[in-house]
Design a protein around this motif. Structure first.
Motif, PDB file in Angstrom:
ATOM      1  N   LYS A  61       1.123  -0.370 -14.209  1.00 48.18           N
ATOM      2  CA  LYS A  61      -0.060  -0.605 -13.374  1.00 48.18           C
ATOM      3  C   LYS A  61       0.186  -0.227 -11.919  1.00 48.18           C
ATOM      4  N   VAL A  62       1.461  -0.037 -11.555  1.00 48.87           N
ATOM      5  CA  VAL A  62       1.813   0.338 -10.186  1.00 48.87           C
ATOM      6  C   VAL A  62       1.834   1.859 -10.099  1.00 48.87           C
ATOM      7  N   ALA A  63       0.963   2.423  -9.245  1.00 50.63           N
ATOM      8  CA  ALA A  63       0.784   3.874  -9.178  1.00 50.63           C
ATOM      9  C   ALA A  63       2.025   4.604  -8.666  1.00 50.63           C
ATOM     10  N   ALA A  64       2.684   4.059  -7.654  1.00 49.81           N
ATOM     11  CA  ALA A  64       3.848   4.723  -7.068  1.00 49.81           C
ATOM     12  C   ALA A  64       4.634   3.721  -6.239  1.00 49.81           C
ATOM     13  N   THR A  65       5.847   4.091  -5.913  1.00 48.43           N
ATOM     14  CA  THR A  65       6.682   3.305  -5.009  1.00 48.43           C
ATOM     15  C   THR A  65       6.731   4.047  -3.683  1.00 48.43           C
ATOM     16  N   ILE A  66       6.398   3.345  -2.616  1.00 47.57           N
ATOM     17  CA  ILE A  66       6.353   3.945  -1.286  1.00 47.57           C
ATOM     18  C   ILE A  66       7.481   3.354  -0.448  1.00 47.57           C
ATOM     19  N   ALA A  67       8.375   4.219   0.026  1.00 49.34           N
ATOM     20  CA  ALA A  67       9.481   3.788   0.888  1.00 49.34           C
ATOM     21  C   ALA A  67       8.964   3.672   2.316  1.00 49.34           C
ATOM     22  N   VAL A  68       9.212   2.525   2.923  1.00 54.62           N
ATOM     23  CA  VAL A  68       8.797   2.283   4.300  1.00 54.62           C
ATOM     24  C   VAL A  68       9.998   1.830   5.117  1.00 54.62           C
ATOM     25  N   LYS A  69       9.873   1.946   6.416  1.00 53.71           N
ATOM     26  CA  LYS A  69      10.966   1.520   7.285  1.00 53.71           C
ATOM     27  C   LYS A  69      11.130   0.006   7.255  1.00 53.71           C
ATOM     28  N   ASP A  70       9.999  -0.731   7.170  1.00 56.06           N
ATOM     29  CA  ASP A  70      10.054  -2.188   7.242  1.00 56.06           C
ATOM     30  C   ASP A  70       8.921  -2.779   6.400  1.00 56.06           C
ATOM     31  N   VAL A  71       9.273  -3.513   5.358  1.00 54.96           N
ATOM     32  CA  VAL A  71       8.275  -4.127   4.476  1.00 54.96           C
ATOM     33  C   VAL A  71       7.401  -5.131   5.238  1.00 54.96           C
ATOM     34  N   ASP A  72       7.964  -5.829   6.224  1.00 54.96           N
ATOM     35  CA  ASP A  72       7.166  -6.788   6.987  1.00 54.96           C
ATOM     36  C   ASP A  72       6.061  -6.080   7.771  1.00 54.96           C
ATOM     37  N   ALA A  73       6.371  -4.937   8.357  1.00 55.23           N
ATOM     38  CA  ALA A  73       5.350  -4.156   9.071  1.00 55.23           C
ATOM     39  C   ALA A  73       4.302  -3.638   8.095  1.00 55.23           C
ATOM     40  N   ALA A  74       4.747  -3.230   6.903  1.00 52.53           N
ATOM     41  CA  ALA A  74       3.800  -2.773   5.876  1.00 52.53           C
ATOM     42  C   ALA A  74       2.873  -3.907   5.486  1.00 52.53           C
ATOM     43  N   ARG A  75       3.435  -5.092   5.276  1.00 50.88           N
ATOM     44  CA  ARG A  75       2.603  -6.247   4.901  1.00 50.88           C
ATOM     45  C   ARG A  75       1.564  -6.547   5.969  1.00 50.88           C
ATOM     46  N   SER A  76       1.956  -6.519   7.217  1.00 52.16           N
ATOM     47  CA  SER A  76       1.038  -6.803   8.312  1.00 52.16           C
ATOM     48  C   SER A  76      -0.132  -5.808   8.322  1.00 52.16           C
ATOM     49  N   LEU A  77       0.190  -4.529   8.201  1.00 58.22           N
ATOM     50  CA  LEU A  77      -0.866  -3.509   8.201  1.00 58.22           C
ATOM     51  C   LEU A  77      -1.738  -3.627   6.954  1.00 58.22           C
ATOM     52  N   LEU A  78      -1.120  -3.834   5.800  1.00 61.55           N
ATOM     53  CA  LEU A  78      -1.895  -3.983   4.567  1.00 61.55           C
ATOM     54  C   LEU A  78      -2.845  -5.167   4.659  1.00 61.55           C
ATOM     55  N   ASP A  79      -2.378  -6.293   5.200  1.00 56.47           N
ATOM     56  CA  ASP A  79      -3.241  -7.464   5.410  1.00 56.47           C
ATOM     57  C   ASP A  79      -4.421  -7.097   6.310  1.00 56.47           C
ATOM     58  N   ASP A  80      -4.125  -6.418   7.425  1.00 54.86           N
ATOM     59  CA  ASP A  80      -5.177  -6.024   8.371  1.00 54.86           C
ATOM     60  C   ASP A  80      -6.215  -5.105   7.742  1.00 54.86           C
ATOM     61  N   LEU A  81      -5.772  -4.276   6.774  1.00 51.08           N
ATOM     62  CA  LEU A  81      -6.669  -3.309   6.137  1.00 51.08           C
ATOM     63  C   LEU A  81      -7.400  -3.875   4.919  1.00 51.08           C
ATOM     64  N   GLY A  82      -7.159  -5.140   4.610  1.00 51.10           N
ATOM     65  CA  GLY A  82      -7.868  -5.771   3.506  1.00 51.10           C
ATOM     66  C   GLY A  82      -7.209  -5.640   2.148  1.00 51.10           C
ATOM     67  N   ALA A  83      -5.947  -5.221   2.109  1.00 54.56           N
ATOM     68  CA  ALA A  83      -5.222  -5.164   0.838  1.00 54.56           C
ATOM     69  C   ALA A  83      -4.835  -6.586   0.439  1.00 54.56           C
ATOM     70  N   ARG A  84      -4.615  -6.798  -0.855  1.00 58.62           N
ATOM     71  CA  ARG A  84      -4.181  -8.102  -1.365  1.00 58.62           C
ATOM     72  C   ARG A  84      -2.717  -7.992  -1.787  1.00 58.62           C
ATOM     73  N   ILE A  85      -1.870  -8.827  -1.198  1.00 53.85           N
ATOM     74  CA  ILE A  85      -0.454  -8.842  -1.560  1.00 53.85           C
ATOM     75  C   ILE A  85      -0.335  -9.613  -2.874  1.00 53.85           C
TER      76      ILE A  85
END
Length: 116
Positions: A61-85
Protein backbone atom coordinates in the motif's frame (compact mmCIF):
# COMPACT_ATOMS: atom_id res chain seq x y z
CA UNK A 1 12.08 19.38 4.03
CA UNK A 2 14.93 18.29 1.79
CA UNK A 3 14.23 15.23 -0.39
CA UNK A 4 17.42 13.28 -1.10
CA UNK A 5 15.95 10.57 -3.35
CA UNK A 6 13.35 7.85 -3.64
CA UNK A 7 13.36 4.05 -3.69
CA UNK A 8 11.05 1.79 -5.64
CA UNK A 9 9.44 -0.82 -3.41
CA UNK A 10 9.36 -4.33 -4.87
CA UNK A 11 7.85 -7.39 -3.16
CA UNK A 12 9.61 -10.57 -4.25
CA UNK A 13 9.00 -14.26 -3.54
CA UNK A 14 12.67 -15.11 -2.97
CA UNK A 15 14.92 -12.26 -1.86
CA UNK A 16 18.09 -14.37 -2.14
CA UNK A 17 17.36 -15.00 -5.83
CA UNK A 18 16.35 -11.40 -6.52
CA UNK A 19 19.34 -9.67 -4.91
CA UNK A 20 22.02 -10.67 -7.48
CA UNK A 21 19.85 -9.37 -10.35
CA UNK A 22 19.31 -5.98 -8.69
CA UNK A 23 22.96 -5.72 -7.61
CA UNK A 24 24.07 -6.22 -11.23
CA UNK A 25 21.36 -3.89 -12.52
CA UNK A 26 22.21 -1.06 -10.13
CA UNK A 27 25.96 -1.67 -9.84
CA UNK A 28 25.73 -1.67 -6.03
CA UNK A 29 25.72 -4.05 -3.10
CA UNK A 30 22.62 -4.94 -1.10
CA UNK A 31 22.20 -3.65 2.43
CA UNK A 32 20.11 -6.33 4.15
CA UNK A 33 18.03 -6.19 7.31
CA UNK A 34 14.85 -7.63 8.77
CA UNK A 35 11.85 -5.71 10.05
CA UNK A 36 8.71 -7.26 11.49
CA UNK A 37 9.37 -10.67 9.94
CA UNK A 38 10.04 -9.16 6.50
CA UNK A 39 13.45 -9.56 4.87
CA UNK A 40 14.54 -6.27 3.27
CA UNK A 41 17.38 -5.46 0.88
CA UNK A 42 18.20 -1.93 -0.22
CA UNK A 43 19.98 -2.11 -3.57
CA UNK A 44 20.60 1.19 -5.34
CA UNK A 45 17.18 2.75 -5.95
CA UNK A 46 15.36 -0.52 -5.23
CA UNK A 47 13.94 -1.71 -1.91
CA UNK A 48 13.29 -5.45 -2.13
CA UNK A 49 10.97 -7.05 0.42
CA UNK A 50 10.07 -10.68 1.06
CA UNK A 51 8.08 -12.30 3.82
CA UNK A 52 4.67 -13.38 5.04
CA UNK A 53 1.85 -12.39 2.68
CA UNK A 54 -0.07 -10.60 5.45
CA UNK A 55 2.92 -8.30 6.03
CA UNK A 56 3.55 -7.76 2.32
CA UNK A 57 -0.10 -6.85 1.77
CA UNK A 58 0.36 -3.87 4.09
CA UNK A 59 3.72 -2.92 2.53
CA UNK A 60 2.24 -2.92 -0.98
CA UNK A 61 0.00 0.00 0.00
CA UNK A 62 3.06 2.25 0.32
CA UNK A 63 3.81 3.77 -3.11
CA UNK A 64 7.50 4.56 -2.53
CA UNK A 65 10.14 5.28 0.07
CA UNK A 66 11.37 8.86 0.07
CA UNK A 67 14.77 9.64 1.62
CA UNK A 68 14.81 12.96 3.44
CA UNK A 69 17.44 14.82 5.40
CA UNK A 70 15.28 14.94 8.55
CA UNK A 71 12.08 12.99 9.27
CA UNK A 72 11.02 15.59 11.86
CA UNK A 73 11.12 18.35 9.23
CA UNK A 74 9.19 16.09 6.85
CA UNK A 75 6.55 15.47 9.52
CA UNK A 76 6.17 19.19 10.18
CA UNK A 77 5.68 20.00 6.49
CA UNK A 78 3.37 17.03 5.93
CA UNK A 79 1.22 18.15 8.89
CA UNK A 80 1.10 21.70 7.50
CA UNK A 81 0.02 20.37 4.08
CA UNK A 82 -2.82 18.29 5.50
CA UNK A 83 -1.23 14.84 5.27
CA UNK A 84 -2.16 12.25 7.92
CA UNK A 85 0.73 10.58 9.75
CA UNK A 86 -0.15 6.89 9.94
CA UNK A 87 2.92 5.68 11.84
CA UNK A 88 6.12 7.08 13.29
CA UNK A 89 8.54 8.55 13.44
CA UNK A 90 10.21 5.38 14.71
CA UNK A 91 13.77 4.10 14.76
CA UNK A 92 14.79 1.59 12.07
CA UNK A 93 18.05 -0.28 11.48
CA UNK A 94 19.07 2.46 9.01
CA UNK A 95 17.71 5.59 10.75
CA UNK A 96 14.14 6.76 11.35
CA UNK A 97 10.93 6.57 9.33
CA UNK A 98 7.32 7.59 9.22
CA UNK A 99 4.38 6.59 7.03
CA UNK A 100 2.08 9.36 5.77
CA UNK A 101 -1.09 9.45 3.73
CA UNK A 102 -1.21 12.46 1.44
CA UNK A 103 -4.50 14.33 1.01
CA UNK A 104 -5.04 12.51 -2.33
CA UNK A 105 -4.95 9.14 -0.52
CA UNK A 106 -1.49 8.03 -1.67
CA UNK A 107 0.76 6.57 1.03
CA UNK A 108 4.52 7.12 1.27
CA UNK A 109 7.29 6.17 3.66
CA UNK A 110 9.71 8.95 4.60
CA UNK A 111 13.15 7.92 5.96
CA UNK A 112 16.28 9.60 7.20
CA UNK A 113 19.61 8.21 8.33
CA UNK A 114 19.70 10.10 11.62
CA UNK A 115 20.34 7.99 14.71
CA UNK A 116 18.79 9.27 17.96
Amino acid sequence: MEILGASLRICVDDIDTAIPFYERLSGGRALRFERGGVQVAAVGSFLLMSGPEAELEVLRKVAATIAVKDVDAARSLLDDLGARIIAGPVATPAGRNLIAMHPDGSVFEYVDQRQD
